[in-house]
Design an enzyme around this catalytic site. Structure first.
Site, mmCIF file in Angstrom:
data_model
loop_
_atom_site.group_PDB
_atom_site.id
_atom_site.type_symbol
_atom_site.label_atom_id
_atom_site.label_comp_id
_atom_site.label_asym_id
_atom_site.label_seq_id
_atom_site.Cartn_x
_atom_site.Cartn_y
_atom_site.Cartn_z
ATOM 1 N N GLU A 1 -8.093 8.100 -4.090
ATOM 2 C CA GLU A 1 -7.488 6.967 -3.400
ATOM 3 C C GLU A 1 -8.559 5.959 -3.004
ATOM 4 O O GLU A 1 -9.759 6.260 -3.022
ATOM 5 C CB GLU A 1 -6.729 7.426 -2.146
ATOM 6 C CG GLU A 1 -5.389 8.071 -2.457
ATOM 7 C CD GLU A 1 -4.473 8.120 -1.250
ATOM 8 O OE1 GLU A 1 -4.976 7.987 -0.118
ATOM 9 O OE2 GLU A 1 -3.259 8.304 -1.441
ATOM 10 N N SER A 2 -8.102 4.774 -2.621
ATOM 11 C CA SER A 2 -9.014 3.689 -2.255
ATOM 12 C C SER A 2 -9.044 3.467 -0.752
ATOM 13 O O SER A 2 -8.079 3.752 -0.046
ATOM 14 C CB SER A 2 -8.558 2.391 -2.940
ATOM 15 O OG SER A 2 -7.270 2.009 -2.455
ATOM 16 N N HIS A 3 -10.180 2.963 -0.288
ATOM 17 C CA HIS A 3 -10.306 2.448 1.080
ATOM 18 C C HIS A 3 -11.196 1.209 1.007
ATOM 19 O O HIS A 3 -12.222 1.108 1.683
ATOM 20 C CB HIS A 3 -10.892 3.512 2.015
ATOM 21 C CG HIS A 3 -10.054 3.725 3.239
ATOM 22 N ND1 HIS A 3 -10.570 3.865 4.502
ATOM 23 C CD2 HIS A 3 -8.716 3.803 3.396
ATOM 24 C CE1 HIS A 3 -9.598 4.044 5.382
ATOM 25 N NE2 HIS A 3 -8.457 4.015 4.727
ATOM 26 N N SER B 1 -4.396 -0.114 -5.744
ATOM 27 C CA SER B 1 -4.963 -0.987 -4.715
ATOM 28 C C SER B 1 -4.911 -2.419 -5.230
ATOM 29 O O SER B 1 -5.669 -2.803 -6.127
ATOM 30 C CB SER B 1 -6.409 -0.583 -4.404
ATOM 31 O OG SER B 1 -6.977 -1.465 -3.464
ATOM 32 N N ASP C 1 0.422 14.954 6.143
ATOM 33 C CA ASP C 1 -0.660 14.394 6.947
ATOM 34 C C ASP C 1 -0.257 13.015 7.444
ATOM 35 O O ASP C 1 0.667 12.393 6.921
ATOM 36 C CB ASP C 1 -1.951 14.314 6.141
ATOM 37 C CG ASP C 1 -1.953 13.139 5.178
ATOM 38 O OD1 ASP C 1 -1.062 13.099 4.306
ATOM 39 O OD2 ASP C 1 -2.827 12.269 5.303
ATOM 40 N N HIS D 1 0.817 -1.213 0.000
ATOM 41 C CA HIS D 1 0.000 0.000 0.000
ATOM 42 C C HIS D 1 0.852 1.265 0.000
ATOM 43 O O HIS D 1 0.505 2.254 -0.646
ATOM 44 C CB HIS D 1 -0.921 -0.012 1.230
ATOM 45 C CG HIS D 1 -1.861 1.147 1.298
ATOM 46 N ND1 HIS D 1 -2.976 1.237 0.507
ATOM 47 C CD2 HIS D 1 -1.854 2.252 2.077
ATOM 48 C CE1 HIS D 1 -3.619 2.360 0.781
ATOM 49 N NE2 HIS D 1 -2.967 2.991 1.730
ATOM 50 N N ASP E 1 -5.776 8.764 -10.966
ATOM 51 C CA ASP E 1 -6.339 7.434 -11.164
ATOM 52 C C ASP E 1 -6.225 6.577 -9.917
ATOM 53 O O ASP E 1 -5.319 6.755 -9.100
ATOM 54 C CB ASP E 1 -5.663 6.723 -12.339
ATOM 55 C CG ASP E 1 -4.172 6.527 -12.123
ATOM 56 O OD1 ASP E 1 -3.789 5.695 -11.279
ATOM 57 O OD2 ASP E 1 -3.381 7.207 -12.795
ATOM 58 N N ASP F 1 -4.851 14.816 2.343
ATOM 59 C CA ASP F 1 -3.868 14.866 1.257
ATOM 60 C C ASP F 1 -3.970 16.183 0.500
ATOM 61 O O ASP F 1 -2.949 16.786 0.131
ATOM 62 C CB ASP F 1 -4.094 13.707 0.277
ATOM 63 C CG ASP F 1 -3.421 12.426 0.734
ATOM 64 O OD1 ASP F 1 -2.546 12.491 1.612
ATOM 65 O OD2 ASP F 1 -3.777 11.356 0.208
#
Length: 766
Positions: free
Chosen positions: A106-108, A561, A282, A59, A521, A130
């Site tokens: 971004e991904s979660h 991801s 951050d 990650h 992206d 971010d």
């Protein structure tokens, strides 16, 4: 077996080289652990092992993707608009008049499956920070969501929680949610995709960077205290395969507090405005480990940190847990000693705790190439002493083997051409089926939970093709954003699928009247240890880089991801592409709704329709089929179409514009009717079935005043740019009326609305 000492110092590490360490449990491979030992010249301390394990996780380090991502830089088109590119927290683009915009997606994904509400909420919080770290005020968010079958029990558990998390966090922050997408497919069962985009606005001179420069400057941690939530989240949840026992990983999901984040945003912006910050980062994935190593690596010296000084919510935390915690709403700043009092006073004003935890150190001449040292102490003893660049920038880079899957040829041979086509009498019924299917239907059950107009600068939002915002309250200049992707197309051909995702987002931005400028992206894939998945990824990266180069839209940053799979079942390869555009005057923006004025409007289809049904919504909804080749990619046509749309908007020629994507022309006509609450009458010039359901790219549905100079000018623009324009009919009435060579059908607006709007409430209400 000897145990690691209670406080594992650098001295004890040097004196106990054979002490076993749990590196495998932390996700490190044997050769990675050996490399850490080689870098340090000894075994790592427990704290150092924590740092390297999270910073070298998939990650954080992009170790499986970095080799392929380099082509985004190698093939980057030249543009004067790009102010900050890849490598920082987010890219920054010049939009004119001294204004700049920063944006990133971004991904979660895994956290949102384990704990849907908090996973999605903290995904929003992380991407907002971010954007904040670039010196910008966050002004809006978008999201791209994908779930398993809409009627699955687990979707009923996950989707409402994800939506409530996004809504709760974004609404509390006062950020409008201006767009996104919602999809359902069996390929995402047990592994939903939750991709969040944030955009911020700033002046050119206000750009901030993540770097710790200036020996003697102070390192200040401000925001929430550090707790046990999210410990190791980056490596535990996002860097390994997702098994059924993932529910046991619930403690690894971060817990968000949007009210504190709102204070943190306002506090940070005031600190920036008063020029009190030399560097900023951050605390997201990898927490203190990431912030310290990246700040130190980005500067010219080193850093010394006293971990004892980190404010804690749980005083039982060990140094390793403090380093790995991903507690939310935290920032780290580099501040000169002379400005510390003013910095602290502003934090106190906003009720934000601020603590000096260390200082920037000088670097000796022999260390200069390595960027100095990151030293950390605990209870007066040194527990970390490492070159920060080795953790932040010099992680492992894998050349994963990749190969076209043996099943790919068979999948592409299985074209939709063999599927039973509807007869003339079945077109109406099948259009309503596609229009009401979960991935195509009205998403208002989701989007009505978001505030799309808070802050007052939203010009256009869901359900239109792209979100449009004023850059500032005293300017007519605006920006447009859209996010798009199609996992079905990418499954059939990942190279073309990536380009089609970019083309759709590019077209959606152009359909608002804006000029597309730049790309972010989020690339969602299964395990990189699977050679077939890596082939999908390699083809996707190559396709996206080639298309961005051709369209002149550089990739400014984003996210990869991996490990989105349960057991051996990987998701569809799913590149989600966000495109940013600029519009000189938001008053000229184009909406997707047909006009309701009494003057007659003529409907035109811009672009060429081909018999392209493979991977289409029709094939999926009516036949449950996926196979064949995705629609043809024509980037020249996409660029020409975008030039027509932005030009036509600037000249105020058009009354509406709506891109054609899922469901094709039939769905686009229905949506434009429903959004304008007005009917239309059209004639299909070719094969009625293909005209209605084909998903050929580079097509937009527009309306223009009939028999007017604007109509003639539109046709002239299309001729100039080599784009086919086909007059289909006129706007008016209370029904969608379609004639074709085989007959005709009519659907009242009330019936269209019932089919389009009833699906999600029926599935998820209650």
């Amino acid at each position: 077996m000897p145990e690691v000492p209670l406080i594992d110092t650098v001295a004890t590490a040097e004196g106990s080289p054979d002490t076993p360490q749990p590196y495998a449990e932390l996700g490190m491979a044997d050769d990675e652990y050996a490399r850490v030992r080689d870098i340090l010249g000894r075994r790592p301390t427990a704290a150092e092992l924590a740092i390297y394990s999270v910073m070298w996780s998939e990650h954080c380090s992009y170790k499986s993707s970095r080799a392929h991502l380099r082509q985004f830089g190698d093939k980057a088109p030249h543009t004067d608009a790009l102010l900050v590119g890849m490598g920082e927290n987010a890219g920054v683009v010049d939009v004119g008049d001294g204004h700049a915009v920063t944006f990133k997606i971004e991904s979660h994904n895994h956290p949102s499956y384990v704990e849907p509400h908090q996973g999605a909420a903290t995904g929003v919080g992380g991407i907002v920070r971010d954007i904040l770290t670039m010196g910008a005020r966050p002004v809006a968010v978008l999201d791209a969501l994908r779930f398993g079958p809409a009627d699955a029990v687990d979707t009923a558990r996950v989707l409402p929680g994800v939506v409530s998390g996004i809504s709760f966090y974004g609404n509390c922050l006062g950020l409008p949610n201006i767009g996104g997408e919602l999809g359902f497919d069996p390929g995402y069962a047990g592994n939903p995709l939750v991709n969040a985009l944030c955009v911020g606005v700033l002046r050119h001179e206000d750009i901030k960077l993540a770097q710790a420069a200036g020996p003697g400057n102070l390192v200040v941690l401000f925001g929430a205290p550090t707790g046990p939530d999210g410990i190791g989240g980056a490596s535990v949840l996002a860097s390994a395969t997702f098994e059924d026992e993932s529910q046991a990983k619930r403690p690894s999901v971060q817990v968000g507090d949007p009210f504190l984040e709102k204070l943190l945003v306002e506090c940070s912006l005031e600190l920036f405005a008063n020029d009190l910050v030399e560097g900023i980062q951050d605390l997201g994935a990898a927490g203190v480990s990431c912030a310290t190593t990246e700040l130190a690596a980005g500067g010219t010296g080193g850093m010394r940190i006293s971990l004892d000084k980190v404010p804690l919510r749980d005083h039982r935390l060990t140094p390793e847990e403090i380093l790995m915690s991903e507690s939310q709403e935290r920032m780290m700043a580099v501040v000169t000693p002379q400005k510390l009092d003013r910095f602290a006073a502003i934090c106190d004003k906003w009720g934000v705790e601020a603590t000096v935890i260390g200082e920037v150190t000088d670097v000796s001449s022999e260390e200069h190439e390595r960027g100095g040292r990151l030293v950390m102490t605990w209870q007066g003893q040194t527990i970390v002493d490492l070159p920060p660049r080795t953790a932040a920038d010099e992680g492992p880079v894998y050349q994963r083997p990749y190969a076209r899957p043996a099943t790919q040829d068979g999948l592409q041979r299985d074209s939709a051409t063999h599927l039973e086509r509807p007869g003339p009498g079945e077109l109406r019924e099948q259009l309503l089926r596609v229009l009401g299917s979960p991935g195509v239907c009205d998403p208002r059950w989701v989007t009505q939970q978001y505030d799309s107009h808070v802050r007052g600068n939203t010009v256009l939002a869901t359900p239109h093709d792209g979100g449009v915002l004023r850059v500032s309250e005293d300017s007519a200049r605006g920006i447009a954003l859209a996010v798009d992707g199609n996992g079905r197309f990418s499954r059939l051909d990942p190279y073309a699928g990536a380009q089609l995702a970019l083309a759709e987002a590019y077209r959606n931005v152009a359909s608002t009247g804006a000029r597309p400028l730049a790309v972010t992206d989020c690339l969602n894939f299964g395990s990189p240890e699977d050679s077939g998945v890596m082939w999908q990824f390699a083809e996707t990266a190559r396709g996206l880089a080639d298309a961005c180069q051709r369209l002149g839209t550089p990739v400014t940053g984003g996210n990869v991801s991996f490990y989105n799979q349960t057991g051996d079942s990987a998701i569809h390869p799913t590149p989600v592409v966000g495109v940013l555009g600029v519009i000189d005057d938001v008053h000229t923006r184009l909406a997707s709704a047909f006009p309701t004025s009494p003057d007659q409007a003529r409907i035109y289809l811009l672009g060429t329709t081909r018999p392209e049904l493979d991977g289409s919504a029709w094939a999926q909804v009516v036949h449950g089929h996926l196979g064949g080749h995705p629609p043809q990619v024509d980037l020249d046509a996409e660029e020409a179409l975008a030039r027509i749309l932005s030009g036509a908007a600037g000249e105020e020629l058009l009354l509406s514009a709506h891109d054609l994507s899922d469901g094709g022309l039939g769905v686009a006509l229905a949506e434009s009717c429903l959004r304008g609450n007005v009917g239309c009458t059209v004639h299909l010039p070719g094969d009625a079935f293909e005209d209605l359901f084909s998903e050929s790219a580079a097509r937009v549905l527009v309306s223009v005043a009939a028999d007017s100079p604007q109509e003639e000018r539109l046709r002239e623009l299309c001729r100039e740019h080599g784009v086919v324009s086909t007059a289909l009919g006129t706007v008016g009435g209370a029904s969608l009326s379609v004639t074709h060579t085989g007959g005709e059908f009519t659907v009242p607006l009330s019936e269209l609305a019932a089919a389009h709007t009833a699906t999600l409430p029926a599935l998820f209400d209650g």
